[in-house]
Design an enzyme around this catalytic site. Sequence first.
Site, PDB file in Angstrom:
ATOM      1  N   LYS A   1       0.859  -1.194   0.000  1.00 16.22           N
ATOM      2  CA  LYS A   1       0.000   0.000   0.000  1.00 16.22           C
ATOM      3  C   LYS A   1       0.886   1.231   0.000  1.00 16.22           C
ATOM      4  O   LYS A   1       2.027   1.167   0.466  1.00 16.22           O
ATOM      5  CB  LYS A   1      -0.884   0.029   1.259  1.00 16.22           C
TER       6      LYS A   1
ATOM      7  N   ASP B   1      -6.767   4.504  -4.695  1.00 18.35           N
ATOM      8  CA  ASP B   1      -7.474   4.372  -3.415  1.00 18.35           C
ATOM      9  C   ASP B   1      -8.072   5.761  -3.166  1.00 18.35           C
ATOM     10  O   ASP B   1      -8.268   6.519  -4.132  1.00 18.35           O
ATOM     11  CB  ASP B   1      -6.512   3.938  -2.294  1.00 18.35           C
TER      12      ASP B   1
HETATM   13  P1  NDP Z   1     -12.731   8.037  -3.136  1.00 14.99           P
HETATM   14  O1  NDP Z   1     -11.666   9.030  -2.913  1.00 14.99           O
HETATM   15  O2  NDP Z   1     -13.237   7.814  -4.514  1.00 14.99           O
HETATM   16  O3  NDP Z   1     -13.991   8.351  -2.206  1.00 14.99           O
HETATM   17  C1  NDP Z   1     -13.859   8.404  -0.838  1.00 14.99           C
HETATM   18  C2  NDP Z   1     -15.193   8.802  -0.240  1.00 14.99           C
HETATM   19  O4  NDP Z   1     -15.121   8.650   1.171  1.00 14.99           O
HETATM   20  C3  NDP Z   1     -15.567  10.258  -0.497  1.00 14.99           C
HETATM   21  O5  NDP Z   1     -16.951  10.376  -0.552  1.00 14.99           O
HETATM   22  C4  NDP Z   1     -14.986  10.948   0.718  1.00 14.99           C
HETATM   23  O6  NDP Z   1     -15.600  12.187   1.027  1.00 14.99           O
HETATM   24  C5  NDP Z   1     -15.259   9.938   1.800  1.00 14.99           C
HETATM   25  N1  NDP Z   1     -14.242  10.069   2.866  1.00 14.99           N
HETATM   26  C6  NDP Z   1     -12.901   9.919   2.744  1.00 14.99           C
HETATM   27  N2  NDP Z   1     -12.279  10.167   3.909  1.00 14.99           N
HETATM   28  C7  NDP Z   1     -13.240  10.492   4.773  1.00 14.99           C
HETATM   29  C8  NDP Z   1     -13.219  10.855   6.141  1.00 14.99           C
HETATM   30  N3  NDP Z   1     -12.070  10.950   6.842  1.00 14.99           N
HETATM   31  N4  NDP Z   1     -14.429  11.088   6.714  1.00 14.99           N
HETATM   32  C9  NDP Z   1     -15.591  10.982   6.002  1.00 14.99           C
HETATM   33  N5  NDP Z   1     -15.653  10.651   4.706  1.00 14.99           N
HETATM   34  C10 NDP Z   1     -14.501  10.417   4.105  1.00 14.99           C
HETATM   35  O7  NDP Z   1     -12.166   6.662  -2.529  1.00 14.99           O
HETATM   36  P2  NDP Z   1     -12.630   5.161  -2.806  1.00 14.99           P
HETATM   37  O8  NDP Z   1     -14.081   5.112  -3.072  1.00 14.99           O
HETATM   38  O9  NDP Z   1     -11.698   4.589  -3.776  1.00 14.99           O
HETATM   39  O10 NDP Z   1     -12.318   4.474  -1.399  1.00 14.99           O
HETATM   40  C11 NDP Z   1     -13.268   4.381  -0.359  1.00 14.99           C
HETATM   41  C12 NDP Z   1     -12.876   3.272   0.590  1.00 14.99           C
HETATM   42  O11 NDP Z   1     -12.829   2.023  -0.122  1.00 14.99           O
HETATM   43  C13 NDP Z   1     -11.496   3.411   1.236  1.00 14.99           C
HETATM   44  O12 NDP Z   1     -11.536   2.828   2.522  1.00 14.99           O
HETATM   45  C14 NDP Z   1     -10.604   2.562   0.331  1.00 14.99           C
HETATM   46  O13 NDP Z   1      -9.444   2.135   0.996  1.00 14.99           O
HETATM   47  C15 NDP Z   1     -11.553   1.417   0.036  1.00 14.99           C
HETATM   48  N6  NDP Z   1     -11.259   0.616  -1.146  1.00 14.99           N
HETATM   49  C16 NDP Z   1     -11.096   1.183  -2.379  1.00 14.99           C
HETATM   50  C17 NDP Z   1     -10.875   0.383  -3.478  1.00 14.99           C
HETATM   51  C18 NDP Z   1     -10.791   0.946  -4.848  1.00 14.99           C
HETATM   52  O14 NDP Z   1     -10.699   0.160  -5.804  1.00 14.99           O
HETATM   53  N7  NDP Z   1     -10.855   2.257  -5.048  1.00 14.99           N
HETATM   54  C19 NDP Z   1     -10.721  -1.075  -3.362  1.00 14.99           C
HETATM   55  C20 NDP Z   1     -10.991  -1.574  -2.030  1.00 14.99           C
HETATM   56  C21 NDP Z   1     -11.216  -0.745  -0.987  1.00 14.99           C
HETATM   57  P3  NDP Z   1     -14.840  13.561   0.710  1.00 14.99           P
HETATM   58  O15 NDP Z   1     -14.906  13.714  -0.776  1.00 14.99           O
HETATM   59  O16 NDP Z   1     -15.609  14.598   1.450  1.00 14.99           O
HETATM   60  O17 NDP Z   1     -13.439  13.410   1.214  1.00 14.99           O
HETATM   61  O1  2IT Z   2      -7.878  -1.449  -0.966  1.00 10.78           O
HETATM   62  C1  2IT Z   2      -7.801  -1.942  -2.111  1.00 10.78           C
HETATM   63  O2  2IT Z   2      -7.989  -3.140  -2.318  1.00 10.78           O
HETATM   64  C2  2IT Z   2      -7.500  -1.030  -3.223  1.00 10.78           C
HETATM   65  N1  2IT Z   2      -7.393   0.173  -3.011  1.00 10.78           N
HETATM   66  C3  2IT Z   2      -7.286  -1.589  -4.600  1.00 10.78           C
HETATM   67  C4  2IT Z   2      -5.913  -2.166  -4.746  1.00 10.78           C
HETATM   68  C5  2IT Z   2      -5.520  -2.570  -6.140  1.00 10.78           C
HETATM   69  O3  2IT Z   2      -4.331  -2.854  -6.293  1.00 10.78           O
HETATM   70  O4  2IT Z   2      -6.348  -2.615  -7.049  1.00 10.78           O
END
Ligand code: NDP
Ligand code: 2IT
Length: 455
Positions: A135, A175
């Site tokens: 990560k 992420d």
């Molecule tokens: P994005 O940046 O696309 O979206 C994040 C969302 O979460 C936004 O709506 C953001 O709001 C909100 N958010 C972030 N930090 C905070 C906080 N401290 N308090 C409240 N709201 C918050 O990220 P992702 O959708 O990619 O990721 C979301 C989650 O999913 C994370 O935990 C990530 O690790 C996990 N994840 C992502 C994957 C991926 O493929 N992208 C794969 C697996 C897991 P705001 O815009 O106001 O900051």
């Molecule tokens: O938390 C996760 O699994 C991710 N942000 C995606 C990782 C990846 O390598 O696609």
Amino acid sequence: MVATVTHVEVREYMNNVYENVKKRDPHETEFLQAVQMLFEALVPVFSENPSYMESGLLERFVEPERLITFQVPWIDDEGIVQVNRGFRVQFNGAIGPYKGGIRFHPSVNASIIKFLGFQQTIKNALTGQAMGGGKGGADFDPKGKSDLEIMRFCQSYMTELSKYIGPNLDVPAGDIGVGPREIGYMFGQYKRLRGQFEAGVFTGKPIDFGGSIGRTEATGYGAIYFVEQLLQDRGESLKGSKVIISGSGNVSIYAMEKAIKLGARIVACSDSSGYVYDENGLSLKSIKQIKLAESGRIKEYVKTHPEAKFNKNSAGIWSVPCELAIPCATQNEMDAASARRLVKNGVKVIAEGANMPCTPEAIKIFHDNDVLFGPAQAVNAGGVAVSYLEMAQNSARVAWSFERVDEELQKIMETIYRNCMNASEQYGEPGNFVLGASIVGFERIAKAMLMQGVI
Ligand code: NDP
Ligand code: 2IT
């Protein structure tokens, strides 16, 4: 008959390992939380496999193979030099090249990167694919930055990171705060520095230069495939159900899209400034317009939908009555008080789309009240699983159709579900997916580590 040791003895051993981790890094609260959660779930496995204790497996597993911290200097639009801190953790490479996303958020620190890398290792093993866990990220806040500032930051971050990654070494992705735009800038910089087009060094790339169709949707869709499988197994489905999905970023939006397609009604979603709520169901088209097209705030939703309500307390979203709650924002966004409220309002299923969004206390409340609970390592594994499919396509220089990727994703999520369910049954706690996911993921890595020797 293999000799076993008691759970008490295992706990004593694990406690010693945990105390040593804590002594080394007492301030890494998120990392310590993740370690403790995994240890608790692994007690029955260690009890049946005492050889694991003799081989120092756990001591090795909790120490990252490599943690890189570096300076990221860049120049803002006013010509002022800014400095951020960059990270990459290469946690465990027993079953494949390190793999995991990059997060840009002001809260990023070593503890957060380490907990994410630690859990990624288990998640990647659970997919059945050949990926180790890693990560990365930086304490950079992309909010309010111009496109050129984002580009300069990504280039500076990659100038340093490029020394440590490669298609067979460590393969980053997105992420929080990192999507196709940022990946494009980072990939461009890597390409300049290497002088070669190595598509497989990054996943989540834009489709025009090696990205996989379906990667954008994969995490959210995968989460819903897991939930649908869980419900089907119990003779139910998402059709007609009332669902809350926190966040409104990549994972959240595509979880909403698939849930709606399967007949669910999304009654609330959020960002870090608050949540919107409409008992009759939110319009995903409007949410996408605000968040994807305009990078706006979720509160703008009520401008075009006066029937909906906005509340500026993000965590208040868990007080909205629902049957399914899918936290898709960030770590520890759901605490014990929120869990109690959800249970009181009759929630039936919690599925973690984000990484570690529920505190251990919240999870205990769900388990104690027979609420079905899907942990992040299983529920959100679809994103990294399709990343692996992207790597496969890049290696073969081919591009699959959306249908093919989606079909593979569904199969992977079903297998993850089934493997976790079987392990939970085998260890006497049917339906405990925390136990199931931890055991299946860990055992695969443990076997590889044992076969590869120590030095
Ligand atoms: P994005 O940046 O696309 O979206 C994040 C969302 O979460 C936004 O709506 C953001 O709001 C909100 N958010 C972030 N930090 C905070 C906080 N401290 N308090 C409240 N709201 C918050 O990220 P992702 O959708 O990619 O990721 C979301 C989650 O999913 C994370 O935990 C990530 O690790 C996990 N994840 C992502 C994957 C991926 O493929 N992208 C794969 C697996 C897991 P705001 O815009 O106001 O900051
Ligand atoms: O938390 C996760 O699994 C991710 N942000 C995606 C990782 C990846 O390598 O696609």
